[in-house]
Design a protein around this motif. Structure first.
Motif, PDB file in Angstrom:
ATOM      1  N   LEU A 123       0.825  -1.211   0.000  1.00  0.00           N
ATOM      2  CA  LEU A 123       0.000   0.000   0.000  1.00  0.00           C
ATOM      3  C   LEU A 123       0.860   1.262   0.000  1.00  0.00           C
ATOM      4  O   LEU A 123       0.518   2.260  -0.652  1.00  0.00           O
ATOM      5  N   ARG A 124       1.983   1.229   0.716  1.00  0.00           N
ATOM      6  CA  ARG A 124       2.885   2.389   0.714  1.00  0.00           C
ATOM      7  C   ARG A 124       3.464   2.609  -0.681  1.00  0.00           C
ATOM      8  O   ARG A 124       3.579   3.756  -1.140  1.00  0.00           O
ATOM      9  N   ASN A 125       3.817   1.517  -1.342  1.00  0.00           N
ATOM     10  CA  ASN A 125       4.362   1.633  -2.697  1.00  0.00           C
ATOM     11  C   ASN A 125       3.321   2.170  -3.668  1.00  0.00           C
ATOM     12  O   ASN A 125       3.640   2.962  -4.563  1.00  0.00           O
ATOM     13  N   ILE A 126       2.073   1.730  -3.492  1.00  0.00           N
ATOM     14  CA  ILE A 126       0.986   2.231  -4.342  1.00  0.00           C
ATOM     15  C   ILE A 126       0.806   3.733  -4.118  1.00  0.00           C
ATOM     16  O   ILE A 126       0.695   4.517  -5.068  1.00  0.00           O
ATOM     17  N   LYS A 127       0.792   4.135  -2.852  1.00  0.00           N
ATOM     18  CA  LYS A 127       0.614   5.547  -2.511  1.00  0.00           C
ATOM     19  C   LYS A 127       1.778   6.382  -3.024  1.00  0.00           C
ATOM     20  O   LYS A 127       1.594   7.484  -3.564  1.00  0.00           O
ATOM     21  N   LYS A 128       2.981   5.847  -2.883  1.00  0.00           N
ATOM     22  CA  LYS A 128       4.170   6.552  -3.356  1.00  0.00           C
ATOM     23  C   LYS A 128       4.139   6.703  -4.868  1.00  0.00           C
ATOM     24  O   LYS A 128       4.476   7.759  -5.414  1.00  0.00           O
ATOM     25  N   GLY A 129       3.706   5.644  -5.553  1.00  0.00           N
ATOM     26  CA  GLY A 129       3.626   5.690  -7.010  1.00  0.00           C
ATOM     27  C   GLY A 129       2.646   6.736  -7.483  1.00  0.00           C
ATOM     28  O   GLY A 129       2.900   7.468  -8.442  1.00  0.00           O
ATOM     29  N   LYS A 130       1.511   6.844  -6.788  1.00  0.00           N
ATOM     30  CA  LYS A 130       0.513   7.851  -7.148  1.00  0.00           C
ATOM     31  C   LYS A 130       1.056   9.250  -6.897  1.00  0.00           C
ATOM     32  O   LYS A 130       0.845  10.180  -7.670  1.00  0.00           O
ATOM     33  N   GLY A 131       1.817   9.390  -5.777  1.00  0.00           N
ATOM     34  CA  GLY A 131       2.383  10.699  -5.460  1.00  0.00           C
ATOM     35  C   GLY A 131       3.423  11.118  -6.480  1.00  0.00           C
ATOM     36  O   GLY A 131       3.464  12.271  -6.920  1.00  0.00           O
ATOM     37  N   ASP A 132       4.262  10.155  -6.905  1.00  0.00           N
ATOM     38  CA  ASP A 132       5.294  10.457  -7.892  1.00  0.00           C
ATOM     39  C   ASP A 132       4.682  10.840  -9.226  1.00  0.00           C
ATOM     40  O   ASP A 132       5.165  11.729  -9.930  1.00  0.00           O
ATOM     41  N   SER A 133       3.581  10.134  -9.580  1.00  0.00           N
ATOM     42  CA  SER A 133       2.956  10.411 -10.874  1.00  0.00           C
ATOM     43  C   SER A 133       2.244  11.751 -10.859  1.00  0.00           C
ATOM     44  O   SER A 133       1.998  12.351 -11.900  1.00  0.00           O
ATOM     45  N   GLY A 134       1.866  12.232  -9.638  1.00  0.00           N
ATOM     46  CA  GLY A 134       1.185  13.514  -9.540  1.00  0.00           C
ATOM     47  C   GLY A 134       2.164  14.646  -9.572  1.00  0.00           C
ATOM     48  O   GLY A 134       1.797  15.786  -9.818  1.00  0.00           O
TER      49      GLY A 134
END
Length: 253
Positions: free
Chosen positions: A242-253
């Motif tokens: 879940l942290r990786n998913i959240k981080k990925g979304k943050g990076d893409s934003g």
């Protein structure tokens, strides 16, 4: 009149069986030859067919004898036999579930011991009413319906078998650590299946996990027993995912 050998040829009933039926008074011959050989007429042949039919329904010879002597009500006999068959069917279905559960358990753990067998049998033979009562104390009506979507380890449907496979793979790769690529791939598929079944019912999933994490609550709810260390590993690996998913979304934003 037919000789005993001719009756055997026509019906497939052995000579020994026909003689035994005569001895117990179930099917007496119509007559005998001067040499003492049994002879059977049309009436006896019809009765023999009735005997064979009732045997195929599971009636004992003593029950058949009583039924054919008009001493018992046929309706009562048939109802009693139906109740017996239904009860036996339920027992066989329970045995089938236990066997399937044990096979799935072996698929998850790679082995099984006598204590595990005993624990699983206790789980599958647990009074369903007490299990449902306990579940109703925790889950509301709509959540009780969602519980029906959970994989059932004593079934062999595709969804359950995939969950069994995922759990087996997870245990196999635990030594690699919670963040290992193989572990994270398994966790990803678990989350996908969870989403497919339950959508965004976070409150329900939180309740479910709370029960699952407690061996006592899990047992009362009738859930398949999973070792605490496996659940802890699953929780840790899920947090990383879940942290990786959240981080990925943050990076893409």
């Amino acid at each position: 009149m037919l000789s005993i050998q001719e009756v055997k040829k026509q019906t497939g009933v052995t000579v020994r069986t026909l003689r035994y039926y005569d001895q117990i008074g179930l099917l007496l011959p119509a007559d005998k030859t001067q040499g003492g050989h049994r002879l059977y007429g049309e009436k006896e042949m019809i009765k023999l067919q009735e005997i064979q039919f009732l045997k195929s329904l599971g009636f004992s010879l003593s029950e058949i004898k009583e039924m054919l002597s008009d001493e018992r009500d046929w309706k009562e006999c048939l109802q009693g036999q139906l109740a017996y068959v239904i009860n036996e069917k339920l027992k066989l279905e329970q045995i089938e579930q236990i066997l399937q559960g044990l096979l799935n358990s072996m698929a998850i753990d790679g082995k099984i011991d006598l204590l595990e067998v005993q624990r699983l049998i206790q789980l599958y033979t647990k009074d369903p009413q007490s299990r449902e009562t306990y579940r109703n104390q925790i889950f509301n009506k709509s959540e009780m319906e969602l519980l029906k979507l959970l994989p059932n380890v004593n079934r062999a449907d595709p969804d359950t078998l995939e969950w069994v496979s995922l759990l087996a793979q997870l245990k196999k790769h635990m030594h690699k650590g919670e963040g290992a690529p193989q572990v994270q791939q398994i966790i990803r598929r678990m989350f996908e299946k969870q989403e497919e079944a339950f959508g965004d019912n976070d409150e329900f999933l939180d309740k479910l996990w709370n029960v699952r994490k407690s061996p006592e609550k899990s047992k009362k709810a009738g859930f398949y027993p999973i070792e605490p260390e496996v659940l802890d590993f699953l929780e840790g690996a899920s947090d990383i995912y879940l942290r990786n998913i959240k981080k990925g979304k943050g990076d893409s934003g």
